[in-house]
Design a protein around this motif. Structure first.
Motif, PDB file in Angstrom:
ATOM      1  N   GLY A 162       0.814  -1.213   0.000  1.00 51.33           N
ATOM      2  CA  GLY A 162       0.000   0.000   0.000  1.00 51.33           C
ATOM      3  C   GLY A 162       0.845   1.258   0.000  1.00 51.33           C
ATOM      4  O   GLY A 162       0.562   2.222  -0.730  1.00 51.33           O
ATOM      5  N   LEU A 163       1.919   1.278   0.805  1.00 50.26           N
ATOM      6  CA  LEU A 163       2.789   2.448   0.898  1.00 50.26           C
ATOM      7  C   LEU A 163       3.458   2.759  -0.435  1.00 50.26           C
ATOM      8  O   LEU A 163       3.497   3.926  -0.870  1.00 50.26           O
ATOM      9  CB  LEU A 163       3.862   2.204   1.968  1.00 50.26           C
ATOM     10  CG  LEU A 163       4.925   3.296   2.138  1.00 50.26           C
ATOM     11  CD1 LEU A 163       4.281   4.607   2.560  1.00 50.26           C
ATOM     12  CD2 LEU A 163       5.984   2.859   3.140  1.00 50.26           C
ATOM     13  N   PHE A 164       3.973   1.745  -1.099  1.00 55.26           N
ATOM     14  CA  PHE A 164       4.658   1.966  -2.375  1.00 55.26           C
ATOM     15  C   PHE A 164       3.692   2.450  -3.452  1.00 55.26           C
ATOM     16  O   PHE A 164       4.071   3.244  -4.321  1.00 55.26           O
ATOM     17  CB  PHE A 164       5.365   0.687  -2.826  1.00 55.26           C
ATOM     18  CG  PHE A 164       6.556   0.320  -1.977  1.00 55.26           C
ATOM     19  CD1 PHE A 164       7.344   1.301  -1.409  1.00 55.26           C
ATOM     20  CD2 PHE A 164       6.875  -1.004  -1.732  1.00 55.26           C
ATOM     21  CE1 PHE A 164       8.443   0.982  -0.609  1.00 55.26           C
ATOM     22  CE2 PHE A 164       7.966  -1.346  -0.948  1.00 55.26           C
ATOM     23  CZ  PHE A 164       8.752  -0.344  -0.387  1.00 55.26           C
ATOM     24  N   HIS A 165       2.448   1.992  -3.401  1.00 55.77           N
ATOM     25  CA  HIS A 165       1.464   2.483  -4.368  1.00 55.77           C
ATOM     26  C   HIS A 165       1.148   3.954  -4.127  1.00 55.77           C
ATOM     27  O   HIS A 165       0.982   4.725  -5.081  1.00 55.77           O
ATOM     28  CB  HIS A 165       0.181   1.646  -4.306  1.00 55.77           C
ATOM     29  CG  HIS A 165       0.141   0.554  -5.326  1.00 55.77           C
ATOM     30  ND1 HIS A 165       0.006   0.798  -6.678  1.00 55.77           N
ATOM     31  CD2 HIS A 165       0.239  -0.787  -5.202  1.00 55.77           C
ATOM     32  CE1 HIS A 165       0.015  -0.345  -7.341  1.00 55.77           C
ATOM     33  NE2 HIS A 165       0.153  -1.321  -6.466  1.00 55.77           N
ATOM     34  N   VAL A 166       1.054   4.346  -2.872  1.00 59.70           N
ATOM     35  CA  VAL A 166       0.821   5.760  -2.558  1.00 59.70           C
ATOM     36  C   VAL A 166       1.992   6.608  -3.051  1.00 59.70           C
ATOM     37  O   VAL A 166       1.805   7.650  -3.693  1.00 59.70           O
ATOM     38  CB  VAL A 166       0.618   5.946  -1.040  1.00 59.70           C
ATOM     39  CG1 VAL A 166       0.610   7.441  -0.689  1.00 59.70           C
ATOM     40  CG2 VAL A 166      -0.688   5.294  -0.596  1.00 59.70           C
ATOM     41  N   LEU A 167       3.206   6.148  -2.780  1.00 59.01           N
ATOM     42  CA  LEU A 167       4.401   6.885  -3.199  1.00 59.01           C
ATOM     43  C   LEU A 167       4.501   6.970  -4.722  1.00 59.01           C
ATOM     44  O   LEU A 167       4.993   7.967  -5.257  1.00 59.01           O
ATOM     45  CB  LEU A 167       5.650   6.224  -2.629  1.00 59.01           C
ATOM     46  CG  LEU A 167       5.835   6.361  -1.113  1.00 59.01           C
ATOM     47  CD1 LEU A 167       7.013   5.521  -0.631  1.00 59.01           C
ATOM     48  CD2 LEU A 167       6.028   7.823  -0.738  1.00 59.01           C
TER      49      LEU A 167
END
Length: 210
Positions: free
Chosen positions: A166-171
């Motif tokens: 999820g974090l990498f998709h947001v970034l």
């Protein structure tokens, strides 16, 4: 008599699929020198006007089906074991992953330009973004169900990898707003941690197989 879903090679198929997904960006870097891993999202590899588009479609399809085979096997295991919580979570994950594989195959980007140039949000972004959210929820449900079965190593690994996914998709969507050409880098990281989650699940249940 041992059922098909109890066999080690079935439960281990997802690990092979995960490795294929992880190697996709590496293979692209070698066979297509103009592909910039840090800058371009992986979707450029399967755009209709991309070099080797059919090959990368094939890689993603094979990897997706191998992972799907393992997910179905784990779902059958949960049903056989009468674990309603894990069974429901795995059933949802199977459906979401199948939808992901199909959509990636039938709905590629219209062109490389569509991925490379700055543009507004398109319908495809909304659909795939929603799919990512549901995929995160599905993986988290499996992790919670694993806690209930005292599969602590699996649960902890899935929780960590799901958070990173999820974090990498947001970034991936934030860095272009900051002017940093790293959207492709975070896209690759997101795919790699997702593949790692599937690989972990495959390896864990393969060890349990007789």
């Amino acid at each position: 008599m041992q059922q098909w879903w109890q066999r080690k090679f079935v439960l281990g198929a997802g690990l092979i699929g995960a490795i294929i997904l992880m190697l996709e960006s590496v293979i692209a870097t070698f066979v297509w020198p103009t592909y910039k891993l840090a800058k371009y999202p992986l979707a450029v590899l399967t755009a209709p006007d991309a070099m080797f588009a059919s090959g990368f479609h094939g890689l993603e399809l094979v990897a997706g089906l191998l992972i799907l085979l393992t997910l179905v096997a784990v779902w059958r295991f949960a049903r056989y074991d009468q674990d309603k919580t894990l069974s429901a979570a795995m059933q949802q994950l199977v459906i979401v992953w199948l939808a992901t594989v199909i959509l990636q195959l039938v709905w590629p980007l219209n062109s490389i330009t569509e991925a490379v140039l700055a543009r507004g949000v398109i319908v495809r972004d909304v659909v795939f973004g929603g799919l990512v959210i549901v995929l995160i929820w599905s993986l988290w449900r499996v992790a919670i169900a694993s806690v209930r079965r005292e599969m602590d190593s699996l649960a902890n690994g899935l929780k960590l990898l799901t958070i990173l996914f999820g974090l990498f998709h947001v970034l991936q969507f934030v860095v272009p707003l900051l002017g940093w050409p790293l959207a492709g880098f975070f896209d690759v990281l997101a795919l790699d941690v997702l593949a790692a989650g599937f690989g972990l699940m495959s390896w864990y249940f393969m060890r349990l197989a007789a």
